[in-house]
Write an enzyme that holds these catalytic residues in place. Structure first.
Site, short mmCIF file in Angstrom:
data_model
loop_
_atom_site.label_atom_id
_atom_site.label_comp_id
_atom_site.label_asym_id
_atom_site.label_seq_id
_atom_site.Cartn_x
_atom_site.Cartn_y
_atom_site.Cartn_z
N CYS A 2 0.86 -1.18 0.00
CA CYS A 2 0.00 0.00 0.00
C CYS A 2 0.90 1.24 0.00
O CYS A 2 2.10 1.13 0.05
CB CYS A 2 -0.89 0.03 1.23
SG CYS A 2 -1.76 -1.52 1.50
N ARG A 27 1.50 1.80 -7.74
CA ARG A 27 1.71 0.57 -6.98
C ARG A 27 0.48 -0.32 -6.99
O ARG A 27 0.53 -1.44 -6.52
CB ARG A 27 2.03 0.92 -5.52
CG ARG A 27 3.26 1.76 -5.37
CD ARG A 27 3.30 2.35 -3.98
NE ARG A 27 3.53 1.32 -3.00
CZ ARG A 27 4.68 1.13 -2.38
NH1 ARG A 27 5.69 1.89 -2.64
NH2 ARG A 27 4.82 0.18 -1.50
N TRP A 87 -4.00 -1.61 -0.92
CA TRP A 87 -4.08 -2.80 -1.76
C TRP A 87 -4.39 -3.92 -0.78
O TRP A 87 -3.53 -4.31 0.01
CB TRP A 87 -2.77 -3.02 -2.51
CG TRP A 87 -2.98 -3.89 -3.69
CD1 TRP A 87 -3.47 -3.51 -4.90
CD2 TRP A 87 -2.76 -5.30 -3.77
NE1 TRP A 87 -3.56 -4.60 -5.72
CE2 TRP A 87 -3.13 -5.71 -5.07
CE3 TRP A 87 -2.28 -6.26 -2.88
CZ2 TRP A 87 -3.05 -7.02 -5.50
CZ3 TRP A 87 -2.20 -7.57 -3.31
CH2 TRP A 87 -2.58 -7.93 -4.60
N ASN A 113 0.97 0.01 6.54
CA ASN A 113 1.36 -0.94 5.49
C ASN A 113 1.95 -2.15 6.20
O ASN A 113 2.64 -1.99 7.20
CB ASN A 113 2.48 -0.38 4.61
CG ASN A 113 1.96 0.65 3.66
OD1 ASN A 113 0.77 0.92 3.60
ND2 ASN A 113 2.88 1.24 2.92
N GLY A 114 1.73 -3.33 5.65
CA GLY A 114 2.30 -4.54 6.25
C GLY A 114 1.19 -5.47 6.71
O GLY A 114 0.02 -5.29 6.33
N GLU A 495 8.00 -22.45 -17.46
CA GLU A 495 7.94 -21.06 -17.01
C GLU A 495 9.06 -20.22 -17.64
O GLU A 495 8.84 -19.08 -18.06
CB GLU A 495 8.01 -21.02 -15.47
CG GLU A 495 8.10 -19.65 -14.83
CD GLU A 495 6.96 -18.70 -15.19
OE1 GLU A 495 5.97 -19.13 -15.80
OE2 GLU A 495 7.10 -17.50 -14.90
N LYS A 499 8.39 -16.98 -20.27
CA LYS A 499 8.92 -15.63 -19.98
C LYS A 499 9.60 -15.04 -21.21
O LYS A 499 9.37 -13.89 -21.54
CB LYS A 499 9.93 -15.66 -18.82
CG LYS A 499 9.40 -15.83 -17.44
CD LYS A 499 8.66 -14.66 -16.85
CE LYS A 499 7.20 -14.76 -17.14
NZ LYS A 499 6.35 -15.31 -16.11
N GLU A 502 7.03 -14.20 -24.03
CA GLU A 502 6.17 -13.03 -23.88
C GLU A 502 6.90 -11.69 -23.88
O GLU A 502 6.34 -10.70 -24.34
CB GLU A 502 5.23 -13.16 -22.68
CG GLU A 502 5.91 -13.21 -21.34
CD GLU A 502 4.95 -13.43 -20.18
OE1 GLU A 502 3.78 -13.04 -20.26
OE2 GLU A 502 5.40 -13.99 -19.16
N HIS A 518 12.15 -37.51 -28.13
CA HIS A 518 10.92 -37.90 -28.82
C HIS A 518 10.47 -36.83 -29.80
O HIS A 518 9.31 -36.81 -30.19
CB HIS A 518 9.83 -38.21 -27.79
CG HIS A 518 10.21 -39.33 -26.87
ND1 HIS A 518 10.24 -40.65 -27.28
CD2 HIS A 518 10.64 -39.33 -25.59
CE1 HIS A 518 10.66 -41.41 -26.27
NE2 HIS A 518 10.91 -40.62 -25.23
N LYS A 617 -2.49 -7.70 -18.53
CA LYS A 617 -2.16 -8.23 -17.19
C LYS A 617 -3.27 -9.11 -16.65
O LYS A 617 -3.03 -10.10 -15.99
CB LYS A 617 -1.89 -7.06 -16.24
CG LYS A 617 -1.44 -7.48 -14.86
CD LYS A 617 -0.03 -8.04 -14.88
CE LYS A 617 0.38 -8.66 -13.56
NZ LYS A 617 1.39 -9.71 -13.72
C1 F6R Z 1 2.85 -14.94 -17.71
C2 F6R Z 1 1.57 -14.48 -17.21
C3 F6R Z 1 0.32 -15.18 -17.63
C4 F6R Z 1 -0.60 -15.35 -16.41
C5 F6R Z 1 -1.96 -15.93 -16.84
C6 F6R Z 1 -2.86 -16.20 -15.68
O1 F6R Z 1 3.90 -14.18 -17.23
O2 F6R Z 1 1.52 -13.53 -16.49
O3 F6R Z 1 0.60 -16.39 -18.22
O4 F6R Z 1 0.01 -16.19 -15.49
O5 F6R Z 1 -2.59 -15.04 -17.72
O6 F6R Z 1 -3.16 -15.04 -14.98
P1 F6R Z 1 -3.74 -15.07 -13.52
O7 F6R Z 1 -2.69 -15.68 -12.63
O8 F6R Z 1 -4.02 -13.65 -13.18
O9 F6R Z 1 -4.97 -15.92 -13.53
#
Ligand code: F6R
Length: 622
Positions: A2, A27, A87, A113-114, A495, A499, A502, A518, A617
């Protein structure tokens, strides 16, 4: 997490505080609030039945700071005040849960905060003593605790100091009191707080970006320190001792300051991980009992005992966390676990019953496919659970029970700290369910103690950031990237690959090392880079064979292995090290070099790291 801003001086606090809140908005926030101490003269026409000359007015609003700004209006005149953007961690986003929080008498207002770990115990005692609570937050207990101590101390500073002694957890606190109209009180334990030093005026902030427009001279408080600030100066104390503090000159631009000095949010969030990981464990891990206390699952405890199978539904990075969870839960809790990509799961004929728990994992808590999958599961009588970062989000509200990550807002589109905090919660869940299903005390204690060490071990990886940057630059122009891992580190291969896809827009495959022959091995030539995630674990030798196969076909190998395993330097083209930990916890460390690799590659290629093309996001559409 926050944002806190405070002001004491000769100007109108209202405008300065609102402006400070706007600067903290990056934030993430779900609500905001402000309290101003002011003298009665300005209020005659505005507030009825005004008893004292001074008055403490608090206004809160759900949503953007803009909403608060509209609501505040004229009535907030005064030159001492505190403000907050929230938040949510405890209690959903709402006006009543927004800060500042007050005591029963409305004489004290404070922002925090915390996380106060023992707030439930404190609240129970305070309720018995007759205190009336207006919110569901952990923060409100602090205001009532000070009020309680004021009964004995009759001195605000003493009561404030005494109350702090009873808090367990983390805090950055700023408080004002009607009895002390010319003072601001602040304290820090594990949550950043600083004093901005102006001319005849002082600011308080959780983040330097809130004060930079007015002063670049700041005093950073350390854990365990508290301060009383007036218009003429400040006194910082730790216990009874007065601390001589240095005033630092901040050289950041306002833009840099927003990201804590980091050039991108993604890098900031990678480096936030020791803290966000510790926050996910906070108040939940019971190392001596070798288990975890998960308050969010209390209501379904009985039902969980009868569960025979878990199905994890999620998308992208969250589903890779789910895969690590599958390995953990099957090995240590003995429960069969399936991991399903939510977009597939929702349209399949699902075999679900009341003995199945469907666990949704989602940073945003709003992902449409995950939400739809959970709704379907609920209709079919399964127990629905959530591991969610965003408090009060739809998934958090609609599941039968769940656990919050407490990772704080994740701004960069590429998920980093949310992922490691999801792994923290899955490890806690493994302890919680495992200990009820035959995991020995000794095993539980070993896992719990190792979990506590991880934040420190993460820091050791950051030291290699420069090396990883050089490697990312060197290998940024390969044709193919193959991420390979086995067992606990197979999901980390997935993962690592997502990364770079994307944010660096390269073609990358994540595969189980054993699957390479395979099919994907056909991609290997001198333009391929294979990234092996191969800590010294139970499948290490098998990973070495996979590595040799790549080398034999002219591929380049970058290996991530355990510190001390320098022998690998002879086989691989480059090696990055992670500290030794339990096999089940290695993904929490091995993912970090891959996050840094993707970040530095994106920067080297000149892309917009935090806002990659075509992505959002929060994916709230199918
Ligand atoms: C990758 C990424 C996406 C999310 C996915 C699920 O870096 O951010 O693959 O992980 O869109 O999103 P949430 O976790 O918000 O359901």
């Amino acid at each position: 997490m926050c944002g806190i801003v405070g002001y004491i001086g000769r100007r109108e606090a209202n405008d300065l505080l609102i402006e400070g809140l706007h600067r903290l908005e990056y934030r993430g926030y779900d609500s905001a609030g402000i309290s101003i101490l002011h003298s009665g003269e300005n209020l005659k026409s505005k507030i009825k039945n005004l008893k004292s000359k001074n008055h403490l007015v608090t206004v809160r609003a759900l949503g953007k700071v803009e909403n608060l700004e509209k609501k505040v209006g004229e009535k907030m005149k005064g030159s001492v005040g505190i403000a907050h953007t929230r938040w949510a961690t405890h209690g959903k986003p709402s006006e009543k849960n927004a800060h500042p929080h007050t005591d029963c008498a409305g004489q004290i207002a404070l922002v925090h905060n915390g996380i106060i770990e023992n707030y439930n115990e404190l609240k129970e005692d305070l309720v018995k003593q007759g205190h009336l609570f207006a919110s569901e937050t952990d923060t409100e207990v602090i205001a009532h605790l000070i009020e309680e101590h004021l009964k004995e101390k009759d001195d605000f500073e003493a009561a404030f100091t005494e109350a702090l002694k009873h808090l367990r957890g983390t805090y950055g606190i700023a408080a004002v009191a009607l009895s002390q109209p010319n003072k601001l009180f602040v304290a820090r334990m594990g949550s950043p707080l600083l004093i901005g030093v102006g001319k005849d005026e002082y600011f308080v902030a959780s983040d330097v970006s809130a004060v930079l427009a007015h002063t670049k001279r700041v005093v950073y408080l350390e854990d365990g320190e508290r301060a009383v600030i007036t218009r003429d100066g400040y006194v910082v104390k730790s216990g009874k001792i007065i601390q001589k503090k240095t005033v630092s000159d901040v050289e950041w631009s306002e833009k840099e300051a927003k990201r804590g000095g980091y050039p991108h949010f993604m890098l900031k969030e990678i480096f936030d991980q020791p803290e966000s990981f510790a926050d996910a464990l906070r108040g939940r891990l019971l190392p001596d009992e070798g288990t975890a206390r998960l308050g969010g699952l209390r209501e379904v405890e009985k039902r969980l005992e009868g569960i025979r199978r878990i199905v994890i539904v999620s998308c992208g990075t969250s589903s890779y966390a789910g895969l690590v969870g599958k390995y953990m839960l099957e090995e240590y809790a003995g429960i069969p676990v399936e991991v399903e990509v939510a977009s597939e799961f929702r349209y399949r004929k699902m075999m679900l019953d009341k003995y199945t728990a469907v666990l949704g994992i989602s940073q945003s808590g709003e992902t449409a496919d995950t939400l739809a999958a959970l709704r379907e599961a609920k209709k079919k009588g399964a127990l629905t659970l959530g591991i969610v970062n965003t408090v009060g989000s739809t998934i958090a509200r609609e599941t039968d029970a769940g656990v919050y990550n407490h990772a704080g807002p994740e701004v960069s589109v590429a998920s980093t700290k949310a992922f490691t905090s999801q792994l923290a919660i899955l490890a806690l869940l493994t302890l919680y369910l495992g200990r009820k299903r035959g995991m020995s005390l000794v095993t539980g204690q070993r896992i719990a103690r190792e979990l506590l060490k991880l934040p420190r071990l993460m820091e050791r990886i950051f030291v290699q950031s420069g090396t990883i940057k050089k490697l990312a630059k060197k290998y940024a122009h390969r044709k193919n990237y193959l991420y390979l891992g086995r067992k606990y580190n197979f999901p980390i291969a997935l993962e690592g690959a997502i990364k770079v896809k994307e944010i660096a827009y390269v073609s990358a495959q994540g595969y189980p090392t054993g699957e390479m022959k395979h099919g994907p091995i056909a991609l290997v030539d001198k333009d391929a880079l294979a990234l092996f995630i191969m800590p010294l674990d139970s499948v290490y030798e098998k990973s070495v064979s996979g590595l040799e196969e790549i080398k034999a076909r002219g591929g380049t190998v970058l290996a991530i292995t355990t510190e001390g395993n320098t022998a690998l330097e002879k086989k691989a083209d480059a090696v990055v090290y992670i500290p030794k930990t339990l096999e089940m916890l290695t993904p929490i460390l091995s993912v970090i070099p891959l996050q840094l690799f993707a970040y530095h590659m994106s920067v080297a290629l000149g892309y917009d790291v935090d806002r990659p093309r075509n992505l959002a996001k929060s994916v709230t559409v199918e």
